[in-house]
Design a protein around this motif. Structure first.
Motif, PDB file in Angstrom:
ATOM      1  N   SER A  66      13.002   4.567  -4.262  1.00  0.00           N
ATOM      2  CA  SER A  66      13.964   4.290  -5.323  1.00  0.00           C
ATOM      3  C   SER A  66      15.271   5.042  -5.113  1.00  0.00           C
ATOM      4  CB  SER A  66      13.367   4.653  -6.683  1.00  0.00           C
ATOM      5  OG  SER A  66      13.040   6.029  -6.737  1.00  0.00           O
ATOM      6  N   SER A  67      15.181   6.281  -4.627  1.00  0.00           N
ATOM      7  CA  SER A  67      16.402   7.066  -4.373  1.00  0.00           C
ATOM      8  C   SER A  67      17.238   6.436  -3.271  1.00  0.00           C
ATOM      9  CB  SER A  67      16.043   8.502  -3.994  1.00  0.00           C
ATOM     10  OG  SER A  67      15.381   9.151  -5.039  1.00  0.00           O
ATOM     11  N   ILE A  68      16.575   6.008  -2.200  1.00  0.00           N
ATOM     12  CA  ILE A  68      17.299   5.370  -1.095  1.00  0.00           C
ATOM     13  C   ILE A  68      17.928   4.064  -1.558  1.00  0.00           C
ATOM     14  CG2 ILE A  68      16.986   4.206   1.128  1.00  0.00           C
ATOM     15  CD1 ILE A  68      15.012   6.359   1.908  1.00  0.00           C
ATOM     16  N   ALA A  69      17.199   3.282  -2.334  1.00  0.00           N
ATOM     17  CA  ALA A  69      17.739   2.007  -2.829  1.00  0.00           C
ATOM     18  C   ALA A  69      18.978   2.240  -3.683  1.00  0.00           C
ATOM     19  CB  ALA A  69      16.671   1.266  -3.625  1.00  0.00           C
ATOM     20  N   ASN A  70      18.902   3.181  -4.617  1.00  0.00           N
ATOM     21  CA  ASN A  70      20.060   3.489  -5.461  1.00  0.00           C
ATOM     22  C   ASN A  70      21.237   3.991  -4.632  1.00  0.00           C
ATOM     23  OD1 ASN A  70      18.698   2.794  -7.807  1.00  0.00           O
ATOM     24  ND2 ASN A  70      18.033   4.884  -8.232  1.00  0.00           N
ATOM     25  N   THR A  71      20.952   4.844  -3.665  1.00  0.00           N
ATOM     26  CA  THR A  71      22.014   5.405  -2.828  1.00  0.00           C
ATOM     27  C   THR A  71      22.682   4.325  -1.982  1.00  0.00           C
ATOM     28  OG1 THR A  71      20.819   7.507  -2.712  1.00  0.00           O
ATOM     29  CG2 THR A  71      22.557   7.156  -1.091  1.00  0.00           C
ATOM     30  N   LEU A  72      21.893   3.421  -1.423  1.00  0.00           N
ATOM     31  CA  LEU A  72      22.456   2.366  -0.582  1.00  0.00           C
ATOM     32  C   LEU A  72      23.275   1.381  -1.403  1.00  0.00           C
ATOM     33  CD1 LEU A  72      19.498   1.607   1.873  1.00  0.00           C
ATOM     34  CD2 LEU A  72      21.595   2.898   2.331  1.00  0.00           C
ATOM     35  N   ILE A  73      22.805   1.021  -2.599  1.00  0.00           N
ATOM     36  CA  ILE A  73      23.577   0.118  -3.469  1.00  0.00           C
ATOM     37  C   ILE A  73      24.889   0.777  -3.868  1.00  0.00           C
ATOM     38  CG2 ILE A  73      23.617  -1.001  -5.727  1.00  0.00           C
ATOM     39  CD1 ILE A  73      20.593  -1.384  -5.454  1.00  0.00           C
ATOM     40  N   LEU A 149      27.639   0.422 -20.884  1.00  0.00           N
ATOM     41  CA  LEU A 149      27.460   0.286 -19.444  1.00  0.00           C
ATOM     42  C   LEU A 149      26.625   1.419 -18.858  1.00  0.00           C
ATOM     43  CD1 LEU A 149      31.057  -0.866 -18.391  1.00  0.00           C
ATOM     44  CD2 LEU A 149      29.026  -2.270 -18.733  1.00  0.00           C
ATOM     45  N   LEU A 150      26.834   2.630 -19.337  1.00  0.00           N
ATOM     46  CA  LEU A 150      26.084   3.773 -18.800  1.00  0.00           C
ATOM     47  C   LEU A 150      24.662   3.841 -19.355  1.00  0.00           C
ATOM     48  CD1 LEU A 150      28.779   6.609 -18.823  1.00  0.00           C
ATOM     49  CD2 LEU A 150      28.060   5.174 -16.915  1.00  0.00           C
ATOM     50  N   GLY A 151      24.416   3.188 -20.480  1.00  0.00           N
ATOM     51  CA  GLY A 151      23.095   3.232 -21.083  1.00  0.00           C
ATOM     52  C   GLY A 151      22.199   2.081 -20.688  1.00  0.00           C
ATOM     53  N   THR A 155      23.401  -1.907 -15.384  1.00  0.00           N
ATOM     54  CA  THR A 155      24.844  -1.736 -15.140  1.00  0.00           C
ATOM     55  C   THR A 155      25.260  -0.299 -14.834  1.00  0.00           C
ATOM     56  OG1 THR A 155      25.249  -1.457 -17.524  1.00  0.00           O
ATOM     57  CG2 THR A 155      25.403  -3.696 -16.624  1.00  0.00           C
ATOM     58  N   ALA A 156      24.399   0.680 -15.111  1.00  0.00           N
ATOM     59  CA  ALA A 156      24.805   2.085 -14.997  1.00  0.00           C
ATOM     60  C   ALA A 156      25.245   2.452 -13.584  1.00  0.00           C
ATOM     61  CB  ALA A 156      23.651   2.996 -15.447  1.00  0.00           C
ATOM     62  N   LEU A 157      24.478   2.032 -12.588  1.00  0.00           N
ATOM     63  CA  LEU A 157      24.796   2.403 -11.204  1.00  0.00           C
ATOM     64  C   LEU A 157      26.132   1.806 -10.771  1.00  0.00           C
ATOM     65  CD1 LEU A 157      23.641   3.933  -8.748  1.00  0.00           C
ATOM     66  CD2 LEU A 157      22.691   1.756  -7.959  1.00  0.00           C
ATOM     67  N   TYR A 158      26.398   0.560 -11.173  1.00  0.00           N
ATOM     68  CA  TYR A 158      27.653  -0.101 -10.794  1.00  0.00           C
ATOM     69  C   TYR A 158      28.837   0.518 -11.535  1.00  0.00           C
ATOM     70  CZ  TYR A 158      24.343  -3.479  -8.941  1.00  0.00           C
ATOM     71  OH  TYR A 158      23.315  -4.067  -8.256  1.00  0.00           O
ATOM     72  N   ALA A 159      28.608   0.914 -12.788  1.00  0.00           N
ATOM     73  CA  ALA A 159      29.675   1.549 -13.556  1.00  0.00           C
ATOM     74  C   ALA A 159      30.089   2.876 -12.932  1.00  0.00           C
ATOM     75  CB  ALA A 159      29.220   1.762 -14.999  1.00  0.00           C
ATOM     76  N   GLY A 239      19.979   8.946 -15.105  1.00  0.00           N
ATOM     77  CA  GLY A 239      19.412   7.923 -15.997  1.00  0.00           C
ATOM     78  C   GLY A 239      20.314   6.707 -16.112  1.00  0.00           C
ATOM     79  N   PRO A 240      19.963   5.785 -16.985  1.00  0.00           N
ATOM     80  CA  PRO A 240      18.720   5.758 -17.782  1.00  0.00           C
ATOM     81  C   PRO A 240      17.504   5.477 -16.900  1.00  0.00           C
ATOM     82  CG  PRO A 240      19.938   3.708 -18.034  1.00  0.00           C
ATOM     83  CD  PRO A 240      20.810   4.605 -17.218  1.00  0.00           C
ATOM     84  N   GLY A 241      16.410   6.146 -17.205  1.00  0.00           N
ATOM     85  CA  GLY A 241      15.248   6.069 -16.322  1.00  0.00           C
ATOM     86  C   GLY A 241      15.595   6.705 -14.988  1.00  0.00           C
ATOM     87  N   ARG A 242      15.504   5.921 -13.923  1.00  0.00           N
ATOM     88  CA  ARG A 242      15.919   6.365 -12.588  1.00  0.00           C
ATOM     89  C   ARG A 242      17.007   5.442 -12.045  1.00  0.00           C
ATOM     90  NH1 ARG A 242      13.660   9.713  -9.491  1.00  0.00           N
ATOM     91  NH2 ARG A 242      14.092   8.426  -7.666  1.00  0.00           N
ATOM     92  N   ALA A 243      17.753   4.812 -12.946  1.00  0.00           N
ATOM     93  CA  ALA A 243      18.720   3.796 -12.541  1.00  0.00           C
ATOM     94  C   ALA A 243      19.820   4.350 -11.657  1.00  0.00           C
ATOM     95  CB  ALA A 243      19.331   3.126 -13.770  1.00  0.00           C
ATOM     96  N   THR A 244      20.247   5.595 -11.889  1.00  0.00           N
ATOM     97  CA  THR A 244      21.343   6.188 -11.111  1.00  0.00           C
ATOM     98  C   THR A 244      20.889   7.446 -10.373  1.00  0.00           C
ATOM     99  OG1 THR A 244      22.083   7.488 -13.017  1.00  0.00           O
ATOM    100  CG2 THR A 244      23.063   5.308 -12.730  1.00  0.00           C
ATOM    101  N   SER A 245      19.598   7.567 -10.158  1.00  0.00           N
ATOM    102  CA  SER A 245      19.066   8.749  -9.475  1.00  0.00           C
ATOM    103  C   SER A 245      19.189   8.556  -7.972  1.00  0.00           C
ATOM    104  CB  SER A 245      17.604   8.967  -9.874  1.00  0.00           C
ATOM    105  OG  SER A 245      17.152  10.219  -9.434  1.00  0.00           O
ATOM    106  N   THR A 246      20.243   9.117  -7.381  1.00  0.00           N
ATOM    107  CA  THR A 246      20.464   9.024  -5.943  1.00  0.00           C
ATOM    108  C   THR A 246      19.670  10.105  -5.231  1.00  0.00           C
ATOM    109  OG1 THR A 246      22.403  10.466  -6.079  1.00  0.00           O
ATOM    110  CG2 THR A 246      22.778   8.094  -6.300  1.00  0.00           C
TER     111      THR A 246
END
Length: 293
Positions: A66-73, A149-151, A155-159, A239-246
């Motif tokens: 999940s961390s790699i996916a968030n970081t790559l996106i 957007l942040l919640g 959308t949080a990661l893109y914001a 957050g939220p959850g692990r949505a922006t956890s790089t």
């Protein structure tokens, strides 16, 4: 002064920089690898070596995936939009218009702010109901009260990656602008004499001449994206959850909040290897294109 003395003198001049490189770069990396195969908690110096148990545990918890996916996106959004917008701005700022210096300064101003300041400013911009973006939407008849957007997980990661684009777009613009100003005028004039349109001059003359600037900007953007920590941590804390956890956010959480320094070091080694591999790939590809251009 003979050659032997000159060589010794040269080594003496290089020695301070070499010592700093070893102390502040090589030594910490070696310690990182050491801690990654241990149960070190960051406080007690007596620790045990446990082999690759930290790596195995990370893979079982699916943290790495999940961390790699968030970081790559995050990196993909940042690299694409930052460089495309910066390239467009560079072409605009390279035109002969009034107050060009003022516009160039304005484009670079966001780069001067610290990450903390930028993070807090954009947190207020994205704030639901009373934020700048929600207020602006209500002015135009849209429902801005429910905009969060942040919640939102989707959308949080893109914001947050948009904030990264805004922060660094000035640096990329300046590099592209410097590259445009090195394009020989006679080549542009020759293209126009041959009947080339403005788009053709841009496509076949200016952009190929920007190969070096493109290599620099893309490489820096990839590195900055893969090292994303400031804005995900400041604005959402992963957050939220692990949505922006790089990767770096998870490294900080595991090593310093959960006090599992060995496990955090193992994730840092994975992040280090990923950054090296991806950056090397892009540099080789872009250098090859630069030579062919």
């Amino acid at each position: 002064m003979n050659s032997a003395v000159m060589k010794r003198t040269m080594y003496l001049f290089v020695l301070p920089a070499l010592l700093m490189y070893v102390v502040f770069w090589i030594f910490p990396i070696l310690k990182l690898f050491q801690y990654s195969v241990s149960d070190y908690n960051g406080f007690v110096q007596n620790f045990n070596y446990i082999g690759f148990d930290n790596y195995t545990q990370l893979l079982k918890e699916d943290i790495v995936g999940s961390s790699i996916a968030n970081t790559l996106i995050y990196t993909l959004v940042y690299v694409v939009f930052c460089n495309l917008i910066a390239l467009g701005l560079a072409f605009l700022l390279n035109m002969k218009i009034r107050a060009t210096g003022l516009y160039r300064t304005a484009a670079y101003i966001p780069t001067l702010f610290s990450a903390i300041v930028v993070g807090f400013i954009w947190s207020y911009v994205y704030m639901p109901d009373s934020g700048l973006l929600a207020t602006a939407m209500s002015w135009f008849g849209f429902n801005g009260e429910d905009l969060n957007l942040l919640g939102s997980y989707n959308t949080a990661l893109y914001a947050i990656s948009t904030v990264e684009v805004w922060k660094h777009i000035g640096t990329s613009t300046i590099i592209f602008l410097a590259g445009l100003q090195t394009v020989p005028v006679d080549m542009i004039e020759a293209g126009k004499i041959d009947g080339a349109s403005t788009w053709q001059v841009t496509r076949f003359i200016k952009i190929p001449m920007l190969a070096t600037a493109i290599t620099i900007n893309v490489t820096l953007s990839v590195i900055n994206g893969l090292k994303a920590f400031d804005y995900p941590f400041i604005m959402t804390n992963g957050g939220p959850g692990r949505a922006t956890s790089t990767l770096l956010v998870d490294i900080f959480r595991i090593a310093f909040k959960e006090q599992q320094f060995g496990k955090g070091s193992a994730l840092a080694v994975i992040a280090f290897a990923m950054i090296i591999v991806i950056t090397t790939f892009f540099v080789l590809k872009l250098n090859k294109r630069e030579v062919s251009a």
